[in-house]
Design a protein around this motif. Structure first.
Motif, mmCIF file in Angstrom:
data_model
loop_
_atom_site.group_PDB
_atom_site.id
_atom_site.type_symbol
_atom_site.label_atom_id
_atom_site.label_comp_id
_atom_site.label_asym_id
_atom_site.label_seq_id
_atom_site.Cartn_x
_atom_site.Cartn_y
_atom_site.Cartn_z
ATOM 1 N N ALA A 4 0.866 -1.364 0.120
ATOM 2 C CA ALA A 4 0.304 -0.128 -0.144
ATOM 3 C C ALA A 4 0.832 1.393 -0.148
ATOM 4 C CB ALA A 4 -1.066 0.218 1.245
ATOM 5 N N LYS A 5 2.268 1.376 0.674
ATOM 6 C CA LYS A 5 2.964 2.467 0.795
ATOM 7 C C LYS A 5 2.781 2.525 -0.413
ATOM 8 C CE LYS A 5 3.853 3.172 5.596
ATOM 9 N NZ LYS A 5 3.918 3.578 6.780
ATOM 10 N N THR A 6 3.985 1.603 -1.008
ATOM 11 C CA THR A 6 4.395 1.485 -2.574
ATOM 12 C C THR A 6 3.792 2.244 -3.352
ATOM 13 O OG1 THR A 6 5.244 -0.593 -1.850
ATOM 14 C CG2 THR A 6 6.407 0.098 -4.347
ATOM 15 N N PHE A 7 2.815 1.823 -3.028
ATOM 16 C CA PHE A 7 1.972 1.403 -4.387
ATOM 17 C C PHE A 7 1.060 3.646 -3.931
ATOM 18 C CE2 PHE A 7 -1.837 1.586 -7.058
ATOM 19 C CZ PHE A 7 -2.790 2.097 -6.690
ATOM 20 N N LEU A 8 1.661 3.774 -2.716
ATOM 21 C CA LEU A 8 0.344 5.428 -2.328
ATOM 22 C C LEU A 8 2.350 6.663 -2.826
ATOM 23 C CD1 LEU A 8 -0.752 5.326 0.989
ATOM 24 C CD2 LEU A 8 -2.303 6.457 -1.091
ATOM 25 N N GLU A 9 2.849 6.299 -1.967
ATOM 26 C CA GLU A 9 4.291 6.667 -3.072
ATOM 27 C C GLU A 9 4.277 7.166 -4.427
ATOM 28 O OE1 GLU A 9 7.990 4.676 -1.731
ATOM 29 O OE2 GLU A 9 7.464 4.833 0.187
ATOM 30 N N LYS A 10 3.839 5.868 -5.476
ATOM 31 C CA LYS A 10 3.341 6.421 -7.301
ATOM 32 C C LYS A 10 2.103 7.118 -7.252
ATOM 33 C CE LYS A 10 5.398 2.080 -8.353
ATOM 34 N NZ LYS A 10 4.525 0.563 -8.430
ATOM 35 N N ARG A 11 2.022 6.865 -6.355
ATOM 36 C CA ARG A 11 -0.160 7.706 -6.404
ATOM 37 C C ARG A 11 -0.031 9.142 -5.810
ATOM 38 N NH1 ARG A 11 -4.153 6.645 -9.942
ATOM 39 N NH2 ARG A 11 -4.236 3.922 -10.963
ATOM 40 N N TYR A 12 1.056 9.439 -5.607
ATOM 41 C CA TYR A 12 1.048 10.385 -4.178
ATOM 42 C C TYR A 12 1.470 11.829 -4.817
ATOM 43 C CZ TYR A 12 0.581 14.383 -0.555
ATOM 44 O OH TYR A 12 0.216 15.159 0.194
ATOM 45 N N VAL A 13 0.633 13.104 -5.252
ATOM 46 C CA VAL A 13 0.915 14.201 -6.211
ATOM 47 C C VAL A 13 0.736 15.861 -4.881
ATOM 48 C CG1 VAL A 13 0.341 16.003 -7.702
ATOM 49 C CG2 VAL A 13 0.262 13.532 -7.482
ATOM 50 N N GLU A 14 0.961 16.638 -4.455
ATOM 51 C CA GLU A 14 1.650 17.668 -3.521
ATOM 52 C C GLU A 14 0.071 18.046 -3.603
ATOM 53 O OE1 GLU A 14 5.005 17.367 -1.242
ATOM 54 O OE2 GLU A 14 2.974 18.145 -1.817
ATOM 55 N N GLU A 15 -0.553 18.336 -5.101
ATOM 56 C CA GLU A 15 -1.674 19.006 -5.193
ATOM 57 C C GLU A 15 -3.027 18.795 -5.158
ATOM 58 O OE1 GLU A 15 0.972 21.604 -4.138
ATOM 59 O OE2 GLU A 15 -1.495 22.446 -4.331
ATOM 60 N N MET A 16 -2.647 17.255 -4.926
ATOM 61 C CA MET A 16 -4.004 16.448 -4.609
ATOM 62 C C MET A 16 -5.040 17.394 -4.563
ATOM 63 S SD MET A 16 -4.755 12.544 -3.759
ATOM 64 C CE MET A 16 -2.720 11.862 -4.366
ATOM 65 N N GLU A 17 -5.969 17.221 -5.213
ATOM 66 C CA GLU A 17 -7.688 17.736 -4.078
ATOM 67 C C GLU A 17 -8.268 16.158 -3.898
ATOM 68 O OE1 GLU A 17 -7.952 21.814 -6.094
ATOM 69 O OE2 GLU A 17 -9.737 20.298 -6.132
ATOM 70 N N LEU A 18 -9.453 16.299 -3.282
ATOM 71 C CA LEU A 18 -10.040 15.398 -1.888
ATOM 72 C C LEU A 18 -10.255 15.077 -2.754
ATOM 73 C CD1 LEU A 18 -10.348 15.053 0.699
ATOM 74 C CD2 LEU A 18 -12.152 16.906 0.782
ATOM 75 N N ASP A 19 -11.601 14.538 -4.229
ATOM 76 C CA ASP A 19 -11.671 14.165 -4.839
ATOM 77 C C ASP A 19 -10.857 12.978 -5.503
ATOM 78 O OD1 ASP A 19 -13.439 16.924 -5.836
ATOM 79 O OD2 ASP A 19 -13.889 15.423 -4.447
#
Lengths: 233, 176
Positions: A170-185
């Protein structure tokens, strides 16, 4: 290693400098159901699997995600009953703060006090540590915040985190997918996809729980009628 | 007293025991932080102790929350502390004045067991309280600039304490 000789007593250090009971508590957390949280630019989302032991269980009566105050919510991985006790104590502390200052408690203060409670149970006689790790999500004057609190009583602020069975994937997946300016949706969508990654069986709106808090500073559980759209995308 | 994005807090300088004047330069108003002041009238020993307790609480708050207390929050704290001693109270009447976020002035007073009284224009406390109500009511104007506010507050204070034998010996005025 000789550590096992020290695993009987919580309040005794082992020669390697560890408190073995806390290690065991973390193991209990690691075998609990996966939960995760993501901090977006305008809010925070927390989510967890809700796998019930039998189809006969009334899943609407099980609430793994709880609110501590109107603007702070919490989810856990580990032992459900320990979680209930912590929620009760944290809610009381939040209310005591409000009674004194007539102000909603800041997220950092509530996390700090909850962590202090968890630490007490690692240094007292005749008690055991809590077998849960918490993910606390809140929105106050300092903006959206996400904290993880461990059985030892240490806490960390995260941009995105996961705990429980499937934590490393899960953490690996999140690391790849996380973007700084992500919005809530987008964050909600990402959370569902992350849960789906490690899910055994068919994921549906009945076996996960999602809680969000946005700029209006009201923590609420999400009604998942948007679910089919998220999964198919 | 409230002005335009500013406030004034003032007190007289007499410390006395009935007819005897002990001091003519007594500091009744104290700073909690740069944008928050509290004036404590009443029994001097109680006002000193209460002030020390409040500074203690505020310093801990600053360390824990890494920020200054808002005036409204501070007023709630004072009220709670006073009510703790409901059946053996501090013989003090606090007057709290501060600037909130966006420089909005906040004033309030309370009785000795913590009943808050918020006001939009002015609050008063002390032996010359009734005179002060009259003087402030007559002289107050909304949205005064700091200089005019200073004049108004000073005149209201001096004219009221002149009519009270237990108050006087000049005044301290703080404009923020």
């Amino acid at each position: 290693m000789g550590d096992s000789q020290y695993s009987f007593s919580l309040t005794t250090f082992s020669p390697s400098g560890k408190l073995v009971q806390i290690e065991h508590a973390l193991t209990a957390v690691g075998s609990g159901q996966t939960s995760l949280g993501i901090k977006a630019s305008n809010g925070v989302v927390i989510a967890t699997e809700k796998k019930l032991p039998s189809i006969l269980v009334d899943e609407s009566s099980v609430h793994k995600i709880q609110s501590l105050t109107p603007n702070i919510g919490v989810v856990y991985s580990g032992m459900g009953p320990d979680f209930r006790v912590l929620v009760r104590k944290s809610r009381k502390q939040a209310e005591q703060y409000h009674r004194l200052y007539k102000e909603p408690i800041p997220v950092t203060q509530l996390v700090r006090e909850t962590a202090a409670v968890m630490q007490e149970f690692t240094q007292s006689g005749g008690v055991r540590p809590f077998g849960v790790s918490l993910l606390v999500a809140g929105y106050d004057d300092k903006g959206p915040q996400l904290y993880q609190v461990d059985p030892s009583g240490s806490y960390f602020s995260w941009k995105a985190s996961a705990m429980g069975k499937n934590v490393s994937n899960a953490k690996t997946f999140l690391e790849k997918r996380y973007v700084e300016e992500m919005e809530l949706d987008d964050a909600v969508h990402t959370a569902i996809l992350t849960l789906k990654e490690g899910f055994e069986g068919q994921i549906s709106e009945k076996n996960i729980e999602i809680g969000i808090i946005g700029e209006k500073k009201e923590f609420r559980q999400v009604a998942l009628f948007i679910f089919p759209l998220c999964v198919s995308a | 007293m409230v002005g335009k994005n500013c406030f004034a807090i003032a007190s007289d300088r007499r410390l006395g025991v009935q007819l005897q004047t002990i001091a003519t330069d007594f500091q009744r108003i104290s700073k909690i932080h740069d944008r928050l002041f509290i004036g404590l009238s009443g029994l001097a020993t109680d006002s000193q102790t209460l002030y020390q307790r409040l500074v203690f609480r505020h310093k801990l708050y600053q360390l824990r929350e890494e920020r200054d207390m808002k005036p409204e929050t501070f007023a709630s704290l004072v009220s709670a502390l006073l009510y703790e001693k409901r059946f053996g109270p501090y013989f003090c009447q606090p007057v709290i004045a501060g600037l909130s976020d966006e420089d909005k002035p906040f004033i309030c007073t309370m009785d000795s067991i913590g009943a808050k009284e918020l006001a939009k224009d002015f609050v008063v406390a002390g032996t010359a309280g009734e005179s002060l109500y009259g003087a402030c009511e007559a002289m107050f104007k909304p949205d005064m600039e700091p200089d005019e506010l200073f004049e108004t507050v000073s005149q209201a204070l001096l004219s009221s304490v002149d009519r009270d034998c237990l108050s006087g010996w000049g005044g301290h005025v703080y404009i923020v």
